[in-house]
Write a protein that holds these residues in place. Structure first.
Motif, short mmCIF file in Angstrom:
data_model
loop_
_atom_site.label_atom_id
_atom_site.label_comp_id
_atom_site.label_asym_id
_atom_site.label_seq_id
_atom_site.Cartn_x
_atom_site.Cartn_y
_atom_site.Cartn_z
N GLY A 34 0.82 -1.21 0.00
CA GLY A 34 0.00 0.00 0.00
C GLY A 34 0.85 1.26 0.00
N ILE A 35 1.89 1.26 0.83
CA ILE A 35 2.79 2.42 0.90
C ILE A 35 3.63 2.52 -0.37
CG2 ILE A 35 4.79 3.39 2.11
CD1 ILE A 35 3.48 2.27 4.72
N GLN A 36 4.15 1.40 -0.84
CA GLN A 36 4.97 1.43 -2.05
C GLN A 36 4.17 1.92 -3.26
OE1 GLN A 36 6.46 -2.61 -1.96
NE2 GLN A 36 8.51 -1.89 -1.41
N ALA A 37 2.90 1.59 -3.33
CA ALA A 37 2.08 2.01 -4.46
C ALA A 37 1.95 3.53 -4.53
CB ALA A 37 0.69 1.38 -4.36
N VAL A 38 1.98 4.18 -3.38
CA VAL A 38 1.79 5.63 -3.33
C VAL A 38 3.12 6.38 -3.29
CG1 VAL A 38 0.79 7.51 -1.97
CG2 VAL A 38 -0.44 5.37 -2.20
N GLU A 39 4.05 5.91 -2.49
CA GLU A 39 5.30 6.66 -2.24
C GLU A 39 6.57 5.95 -2.68
OE1 GLU A 39 6.06 9.68 -1.12
OE2 GLU A 39 4.02 10.35 -0.74
N GLY A 40 6.47 4.70 -3.09
CA GLY A 40 7.69 3.96 -3.43
C GLY A 40 8.47 3.60 -2.19
N GLY A 41 9.72 3.28 -2.36
CA GLY A 41 10.58 2.91 -1.24
C GLY A 41 10.83 1.41 -1.22
N SER A 42 11.99 1.04 -0.71
CA SER A 42 12.34 -0.37 -0.62
C SER A 42 11.49 -1.04 0.46
CB SER A 42 13.82 -0.53 -0.28
OG SER A 42 14.05 -0.11 1.06
N GLN A 43 11.44 -2.34 0.42
CA GLN A 43 10.68 -3.09 1.42
C GLN A 43 11.23 -2.80 2.82
OE1 GLN A 43 10.25 -7.21 0.47
NE2 GLN A 43 8.88 -7.62 2.17
N GLU A 44 12.55 -2.70 2.93
CA GLU A 44 13.18 -2.43 4.23
C GLU A 44 12.78 -1.06 4.77
OE1 GLU A 44 17.64 -2.00 6.20
OE2 GLU A 44 17.44 -2.73 4.15
N VAL A 45 12.80 -0.04 3.93
CA VAL A 45 12.45 1.31 4.36
C VAL A 45 10.97 1.37 4.75
CG1 VAL A 45 12.14 3.70 3.56
CG2 VAL A 45 14.26 2.48 3.08
N VAL A 46 10.12 0.76 3.93
CA VAL A 46 8.68 0.77 4.23
C VAL A 46 8.41 0.00 5.52
CG1 VAL A 46 6.41 0.08 3.40
CG2 VAL A 46 8.02 1.15 1.84
N ALA A 47 9.12 -1.09 5.76
CA ALA A 47 8.96 -1.83 7.02
C ALA A 47 9.34 -0.94 8.20
CB ALA A 47 9.81 -3.10 7.01
N ASP A 48 10.37 -0.12 8.04
CA ASP A 48 10.75 0.83 9.10
C ASP A 48 9.63 1.84 9.33
OD1 ASP A 48 13.22 -0.39 9.43
OD2 ASP A 48 14.31 1.12 8.27
N TYR A 49 9.01 2.32 8.25
CA TYR A 49 7.89 3.26 8.39
C TYR A 49 6.74 2.61 9.15
CZ TYR A 49 9.97 6.25 4.71
OH TYR A 49 10.78 7.07 3.97
N LEU A 50 6.41 1.36 8.80
CA LEU A 50 5.32 0.66 9.48
C LEU A 50 5.64 0.48 10.96
CD1 LEU A 50 4.48 -1.95 6.72
CD2 LEU A 50 2.96 -0.12 7.53
N GLN A 51 6.88 0.15 11.26
CA GLN A 51 7.29 0.00 12.67
C GLN A 51 7.12 1.31 13.41
OE1 GLN A 51 8.28 -2.78 14.48
NE2 GLN A 51 8.08 -1.33 16.16
N GLN A 52 7.51 2.41 12.78
CA GLN A 52 7.37 3.72 13.43
C GLN A 52 5.90 4.09 13.61
OE1 GLN A 52 9.71 5.53 14.86
NE2 GLN A 52 8.32 7.18 15.44
N LEU A 53 5.07 3.79 12.63
CA LEU A 53 3.63 4.06 12.76
C LEU A 53 3.04 3.25 13.92
CD1 LEU A 53 2.59 4.12 9.00
CD2 LEU A 53 2.60 6.07 10.57
N GLU A 54 3.51 2.01 14.07
CA GLU A 54 3.04 1.18 15.18
C GLU A 54 3.52 1.75 16.52
OE1 GLU A 54 2.74 -3.52 16.39
OE2 GLU A 54 4.49 -2.87 15.26
N THR A 55 4.77 2.17 16.57
CA THR A 55 5.33 2.77 17.79
C THR A 55 4.55 4.01 18.19
OG1 THR A 55 7.54 1.91 17.30
CG2 THR A 55 7.42 3.80 18.78
N GLU A 56 4.13 4.80 17.20
CA GLU A 56 3.39 6.03 17.47
C GLU A 56 1.92 5.78 17.79
OE1 GLU A 56 3.92 8.88 14.32
OE2 GLU A 56 6.10 8.84 14.51
#
Length: 75
Positions: A34-56
């Motif tokens: 879902g994130i890659q479709a809109v903003e791109g990014g490697s799987q590793e970077v997007v996984a970091d974003y998801l982790q941060q969203l969960e932390t927040e």
């Protein structure tokens, strides 16, 4: 390109802030694809974003994926 930033804070976090806003608004699915479709990014970077969203507290784990936390704290 502005889409090359990979951080979650400061100047390097512009893409993350767009993603966080999009997920909160229901415009971006909280998933790697879902994130890659809109903003791109490697799987590793997007996984970091998801982790941060969960932390927040923006998303929570739901089975194998994530779900947006609704107002009131439940997925």
């Amino acid at each position: 390109s502005a889409k090359l930033d990979t951080g979650v804070e400061g100047k390097a976090g512009a893409r993350f802030k767009r993603i966080r806003d999009g997920v909160k608004a229901g415009k971006i699915r909280p998933s790697v694809r879902g994130i890659q479709a809109v903003e791109g990014g490697s799987q590793e970077v997007v996984a970091d974003y998801l982790q941060q969203l969960e932390t927040e507290g923006v998303i929570v784990r739901a089975g194998r994926g994530f779900a947006l936390v609704k107002k009131g704290g439940q997925a």
